[in-house]
Design a protein around this motif. Structure first.
Motif, PDB file in Angstrom:
ATOM      1  N   ILE A 101       0.841  -1.142  -0.063  1.00  9.32           N
ATOM      2  CA  ILE A 101       0.022   0.082  -0.047  1.00  9.32           C
ATOM      3  C   ILE A 101       0.943   1.276   0.016  1.00  9.32           C
ATOM      4  O   ILE A 101       0.608   2.175  -0.926  1.00  9.32           O
ATOM      5  N   VAL A 102       1.935   1.293   0.773  1.00 13.54           N
ATOM      6  CA  VAL A 102       2.758   2.603   0.912  1.00 13.54           C
ATOM      7  C   VAL A 102       3.799   2.546  -0.050  1.00 13.54           C
ATOM      8  O   VAL A 102       4.422   3.640  -0.268  1.00 13.54           O
ATOM      9  N   SER A 103       3.941   1.664  -1.118  1.00  9.81           N
ATOM     10  CA  SER A 103       4.902   1.452  -2.089  1.00  9.81           C
ATOM     11  C   SER A 103       4.774   2.552  -3.041  1.00  9.81           C
ATOM     12  O   SER A 103       5.745   3.042  -3.841  1.00  9.81           O
ATOM     13  N   GLY A 104       3.324   3.024  -3.225  1.00 10.49           N
ATOM     14  CA  GLY A 104       3.268   3.854  -4.181  1.00 10.49           C
ATOM     15  C   GLY A 104       3.072   3.335  -5.729  1.00 10.49           C
ATOM     16  O   GLY A 104       2.807   4.146  -6.776  1.00 10.49           O
ATOM     17  N   LYS A 105       3.004   2.131  -5.780  1.00 10.84           N
ATOM     18  CA  LYS A 105       2.921   1.449  -7.091  1.00 10.84           C
ATOM     19  C   LYS A 105       1.359   1.280  -7.629  1.00 10.84           C
ATOM     20  O   LYS A 105       1.216   1.037  -8.646  1.00 10.84           O
ATOM     21  N   HIS A 106       0.449   1.497  -6.959  1.00  8.97           N
ATOM     22  CA  HIS A 106      -1.217   1.428  -7.167  1.00  8.97           C
ATOM     23  C   HIS A 106      -1.711   2.656  -7.047  1.00  8.97           C
ATOM     24  O   HIS A 106      -1.529   3.650  -6.290  1.00  8.97           O
ATOM     25  N   ASP A 107      -2.848   2.638  -8.062  1.00  4.68           N
ATOM     26  CA  ASP A 107      -3.688   3.884  -7.950  1.00  4.68           C
ATOM     27  C   ASP A 107      -4.511   3.868  -6.631  1.00  4.68           C
ATOM     28  O   ASP A 107      -5.002   2.962  -6.344  1.00  4.68           O
ATOM     29  N   THR A 108      -4.887   5.068  -6.361  1.00  5.27           N
ATOM     30  CA  THR A 108      -5.519   5.099  -4.879  1.00  5.27           C
ATOM     31  C   THR A 108      -6.928   4.721  -5.101  1.00  5.27           C
ATOM     32  O   THR A 108      -7.425   3.849  -3.900  1.00  5.27           O
ATOM     33  N   LYS A 109      -7.581   4.775  -6.219  1.00  2.00           N
ATOM     34  CA  LYS A 109      -8.915   4.201  -6.412  1.00  2.00           C
ATOM     35  C   LYS A 109      -8.800   2.838  -6.689  1.00  2.00           C
ATOM     36  O   LYS A 109      -9.784   2.216  -6.030  1.00  2.00           O
ATOM     37  N   VAL A 110      -7.959   2.205  -7.225  1.00  2.00           N
ATOM     38  CA  VAL A 110      -7.802   0.758  -7.150  1.00  2.00           C
ATOM     39  C   VAL A 110      -7.547   0.139  -5.866  1.00  2.00           C
ATOM     40  O   VAL A 110      -8.340  -0.829  -5.462  1.00  2.00           O
ATOM     41  N   LEU A 111      -6.769   0.630  -5.045  1.00  2.00           N
ATOM     42  CA  LEU A 111      -6.533   0.233  -3.837  1.00  2.00           C
ATOM     43  C   LEU A 111      -7.590   0.261  -2.930  1.00  2.00           C
ATOM     44  O   LEU A 111      -8.157  -0.533  -2.352  1.00  2.00           O
ATOM     45  N   LEU A 112      -8.278   1.427  -2.888  1.00  2.00           N
ATOM     46  CA  LEU A 112      -9.957   1.437  -2.258  1.00  2.00           C
ATOM     47  C   LEU A 112     -10.839   0.518  -2.571  1.00  2.00           C
ATOM     48  O   LEU A 112     -11.303  -0.204  -1.566  1.00  2.00           O
ATOM     49  N   LYS A 113     -10.848   0.392  -3.750  1.00  2.00           N
ATOM     50  CA  LYS A 113     -11.750  -0.805  -4.203  1.00  2.00           C
ATOM     51  C   LYS A 113     -11.306  -2.122  -3.667  1.00  2.00           C
ATOM     52  O   LYS A 113     -12.166  -2.996  -3.413  1.00  2.00           O
ATOM     53  N   LYS A 114      -9.980  -2.425  -4.011  1.00  2.00           N
ATOM     54  CA  LYS A 114      -9.464  -4.012  -3.624  1.00  2.00           C
ATOM     55  C   LYS A 114      -9.654  -4.062  -1.954  1.00  2.00           C
ATOM     56  O   LYS A 114     -10.028  -5.091  -1.557  1.00  2.00           O
ATOM     57  N   ALA A 115      -9.372  -2.866  -1.143  1.00  2.00           N
ATOM     58  CA  ALA A 115      -9.435  -3.000   0.016  1.00  2.00           C
ATOM     59  C   ALA A 115     -10.972  -3.121   0.856  1.00  2.00           C
ATOM     60  O   ALA A 115     -11.201  -4.033   1.490  1.00  2.00           O
ATOM     61  N   ALA A 116     -11.813  -2.540  -0.138  1.00  2.00           N
ATOM     62  CA  ALA A 116     -13.247  -2.810   0.193  1.00  2.00           C
ATOM     63  C   ALA A 116     -13.648  -4.350  -0.106  1.00  2.00           C
ATOM     64  O   ALA A 116     -14.273  -4.727   0.712  1.00  2.00           O
TER      65      ALA A 116
END
Length: 827
Positions: free
Chosen positions: A434-449
């Motif tokens: 998450i903190v690596s900066g490799k992922h788009d924020t929206k994508v991360l939020l979606k997968k976290a959901a």
């Protein structure tokens, strides 16, 4: 030096924190109290004779007669003074009280692994806590499975060394692997080491595939070369222990069967009986306890109180309120009801990995791209499948029948220690991702959901509709009702109690589902904060560590808490001789055996604390002795076998006076005796049949393969005036004086084990052979002589010399790697 402290200050602070955590959890240890561990108490009884002679001689004997007629001491307690790791173990146990050092090693090993994975220190600390405080790690400590706990503690640092080597830090990685693998092997729990090997085998396969794909096979080959050298060195450091264990293992219940009758009855010709090995198989649905600890009723001994549904049902039947709790506990004590409803015979508690850890693991499946994810997933899935044992026979039987050594191990559920190691690894890597900066924020939020929906959804189902997936009925539910009916004399009331028990189990599952849901929501909030960068990373890492600790700590305290500690004096009083023990101990004879029928004598070592016994407790007793127990003691006790084992005393219960009494057996053969007849037989089956009914004082049953060791012409008619007497006793050195007018055959009430016992007459070595299926015998030359039996296993003494050389090489390797590392830093 100041620069070194600056670079490593955070690590030192975290290590100090780990030490403080351990002492807080085990605060009674600071008060001088000790943990009461049932298996440790059994071990103390097993070791009693060994420790007595160690105190007298300064070194421990390699053989003990305290159990099962006699057995090597290697798997009970043995010194390996030329093994470097023996001193490391002694250091930790001397500096930190038991079980502080066990948990500290869990934490330190996990932290080292995460640092090797380049995880930031605070997050590495959170990961180490997740691994260390997994419930099973505390449950085995409470039970006294010290060797197992020690072995598990070295899993993580071994993985650290392997990964470092595979990532190009060849020398340092190989040295770390060699050192911690040597410690792992020294823990002497081969089953745990074997499970780690299976996981690392999968890792090697995945790395080989990627090396081939990326055309980096030379680098991979170099890594494997370094790791192979590390493995060889670690094995060599433990040469004496491994050699004697291998040698002894061939002769134990994990070795080949001697009886063809067993093979025809479906018993394995080699290894453990399948049913025995699979007894503790994890239920397929039981893995929900990773997320909801009490989903299957917790431990078998979980106590219900008067406010439970069972208690209310008893009260409604008219039992006085002040007697309800005692009545509930009585039902539990007699095994009529249990909150645990899985298929294991009993359990000391579930495998609980932590709600937040499970949430992060699911998230890691979605977002991590590193190939290490596939190793974690593959090894975790394999550990799940193999833990199912009899509940997934297709896969389990494949390994049991064809995978080398797999059929030597029992309690297959314990392979879940691999999942207990790897699930937190993927969880921590998810945060790192998450903190690596490799992922788009929206994508991360979606997968976290998605992760929250999956874990939270399971919890909501159990909370709202618990019966949708869980029945809360044990497979023997009908037998439970029948047992209750017999106990209370009313089938309707028995059904009411059974239904109340189901309600209690349901309540326990729902309560823990709610508890886990709270932690999942907290975890979701922390993930959101990381993704949104609304809180500083280091703060979030610290909060993760704290919340994971609170979650796991709370469950661990159910199974290992302050109530498990007792005063040292209480522990010492656990082995107080009974009146019958004191009476038997007055016998001045140098050596004799006792059969204690007041306990489950063949699975309890307590009598061994005072006496040399026919019974005992050990998971790897000699195969031949176990076969004698199966054939000669199961239906009725064979008095002839007791005689040949020199069993002078039998302890029984005196129900009338609620005490114990002694049966003095005048027919016992003594320590050694001359026989007048040898009956040769063709195989082990005939040997066993021969001792069904015979006169051990007059004849010996001998396998025909030993004929060359007997000169019939010299050993003809017996000398009626011949005498043989045990004059000196030491567990691994027996001295006899005898007189005989001619050559005669003597039988000894000692267990035959040709992997170290040597016989000498007046200092000259003579051959000896097996008689009566399990005893030693020898043809002795006529005259007045001294006979000695000495236990001199080449495997131990030669192995110790190899251990010394390898230990020196390992120390040198650590020093050289440290020098190289320091040189790099100084550049």
């Amino acid at each position: 030096m100041s620069n070194w402290f600056k670079r490593n200050g955070i690590h030192l602070a975290i290590i100090a924190l780990f030490i403080v955590l351990c002492f807080i959890y085990f605060s009674p240890a600071l008060q001088g109290k000790v943990l009461y561990q049932s298996d440790v108490m059994q071990a103390k009884a097993m070791q009693s004779e060994i420790m007595k002679y160690k105190a007298e001689d300064g070194k421990a004997p390699l053989w003990t007669n305290s159990m099962f007629g006699g057995m090597p001491a290697y798997q009970i307690w043995a010194q390996f003074p030329k093994n470097l790791t023996s001193y490391v173990v002694s250091f930790f146990s001397a500096v930190f009280p038991n079980p502080v050092y066990n948990v500290l090693l869990y934490l330190l090993g996990g932290y080292l692994m995460f640092i090797a994975l380049r995880v930031k220190p605070l997050l590495a600390a959170a990961g180490a806590i997740a691994i260390a405080f997994s419930s099973y790690n505390f449950i085995i400590i409470e039970a006294g499975h010290t060797n197992k706990a020690f072995a598990i503690a070295f899993f993580a640092p071994i993985v650290a060394g392997v990964l470092m080597t595979l990532r190009g830090r060849y020398l340092w990685g190989a040295v770390i692997t060699a050192f911690f693998l040597a410690m792992e092997i020294r823990a002497n729990h081969i089953q745990m080491t074997y499970y780690l090997f299976l996981a690392l085998l999968i890792l090697a396969g995945i790395e080989l595939y990627h090396a081939y794909k990326n055309k980096t096979l030379p680098a991979f080959g170099k890594s494997i070369g370094y790791l192979a050298a590390a493995v060889i060195l670690a094995v060599a450091v433990n040469a004496s222990m491994l050699w004697v264990t291998y040698e002894y293992g061939q002769e134990t219940i994990r070795g080949k069967s001697n009886l063809s009758q067993d093979a025809s009855a479906g018993k394995p010709s080699s290894g453990l009986d399948r049913e025995y090995a699979y007894t503790w198989s994890q239920g397929v649905g039981e893995n929900i306890t990773f997320l909801i600890p009490n989903a299957y009723g917790g431990e078998s001994g979980h106590r219900l109180d008067k406010d439970s549904e069972v208690g209310k049902t008893l009260a409604a039947k008219g039992i006085p309120q002040e007697q309800v709790e005692a009545a509930v506990q009585q039902l539990q004590q007699y095994g009529l009801i249990s909150t645990y409803w899985g298929d294991k015979p009993f359990t000391s508690g579930p495998f609980y990995f932590g709600a937040i850890v499970c949430l992060l693991f699911v998230l890691g499946l979605f977002i991590i791209r590193d190939r290490i994810k596939w190793w974690i997933v593959a090894a975790t899935v394999l550990s799940l499948f193999l833990s199912f044992g009899k509940n997934l026979p297709f896969i389990s039987d494949l390994f049991f029948d064809y995978f080398p050594l797999y059929n030597k191990f029992r309690a297959v559920e314990s392979i879940l220690v691999i999942a207990g190691l790897l699930v937190p690894v993927l969880a921590v890597m998810a945060i790192q991702e998450i903190v690596s900066g490799k992922h788009d924020t929206k994508v991360l939020l979606k997968k976290a959901a998605y992760s929250v929906y999956i874990t939270g959804g399971i919890l909501l189902v159990v909370l709202i509709l618990p019966g949708l997936f869980l029945s809360f009925k044990a497979s023997n539910h009908q037998q439970v009702i029948e047992g209750l009916t017999q106990a209370v004399g009313d089938q309707g009331f028995a059904n009411s109690l059974a239904n109340a028990l189901i309600e209690d189990r349901t309540s326990m599952a729902r309560a823990d589902a709610f508890r886990s849901l709270i932690f999942v929501l907290i975890g979701a909030g922390l993930i959101w904060a990381l993704i949104k960068k609304s809180i500083k990373q280091e703060y979030v890492f610290a909060i993760f560590a704290i919340v994971i600790l609170i979650d796991l700590w709370g469950v661990d305290r159910r199974y290992l808490n302050n109530e498990k500690f007792v005063e040292k004096s209480t522990l010492e009083q656990s082995f107080q001789p009974r009146q019958v023990d004191e009476l038997i101990l007055r016998d001045p004879s140098l050596d004799y055996r006792v059969l204690d029928l007041t306990i489950n004598t063949f699975s309890n070592a307590t009598t061994s604390y005072f006496h040399k016994t026919v019974g005992g407790y050990h998971a790897a007793k000699l195969k031949r002795f176990q076969e004698v127990l199966d054939k000669q003691f199961n239906n009725a006790i064979n008095e002839d076998v007791l005689d040949m084992l020199n069993t002078k005393y039998v302890i029984t219960n005196d129900d009338k006076n609620q005490s114990q009494r002694i049966q003095n057996r005048s027919t016992a053969c003594g320590n050694a005796w001359f026989i007048s007849n040898v009956l040769y037989v063709k195989n082990a089956d005939e040997e066993m049949q021969g001792i069904n009914s015979f006169d051990p004082k007059k004849e010996a049953i001998v396998h025909e393969s030993f004929k060359p060791l007997i000169d019939v012409k010299k050993a003809g008619a017996p000398d009626p005036n011949a005498r043989i007497t045990l004059t000196k006793y030491h567990p691994d050195h027996l001295t006899y004086e005898y007189t005989a007018g001619k050559d005669m055959i003597a039988v000894f009430a000692e267990i035959y084990y040709d992997k170290g016992w040597n016989a000498y007459v007046d200092g000259e070595k003579i051959p000896y052979f097996r008689a009566n299926y399990i005893l030693r015998a020898a043809q002795l030359p006529g005259g007045n002589h001294t006979l000695e039996f000495k236990f001199e296993p080449v495997s131990y003494y030669a192995g110790e010399n190899i251990s010394l050389i390898a230990s020196i090489l390992l120390i040198g390797g650590i020093g050289f790697a440290g020098y190289r590392e320091r040189k790099k830093v100084s550049k």
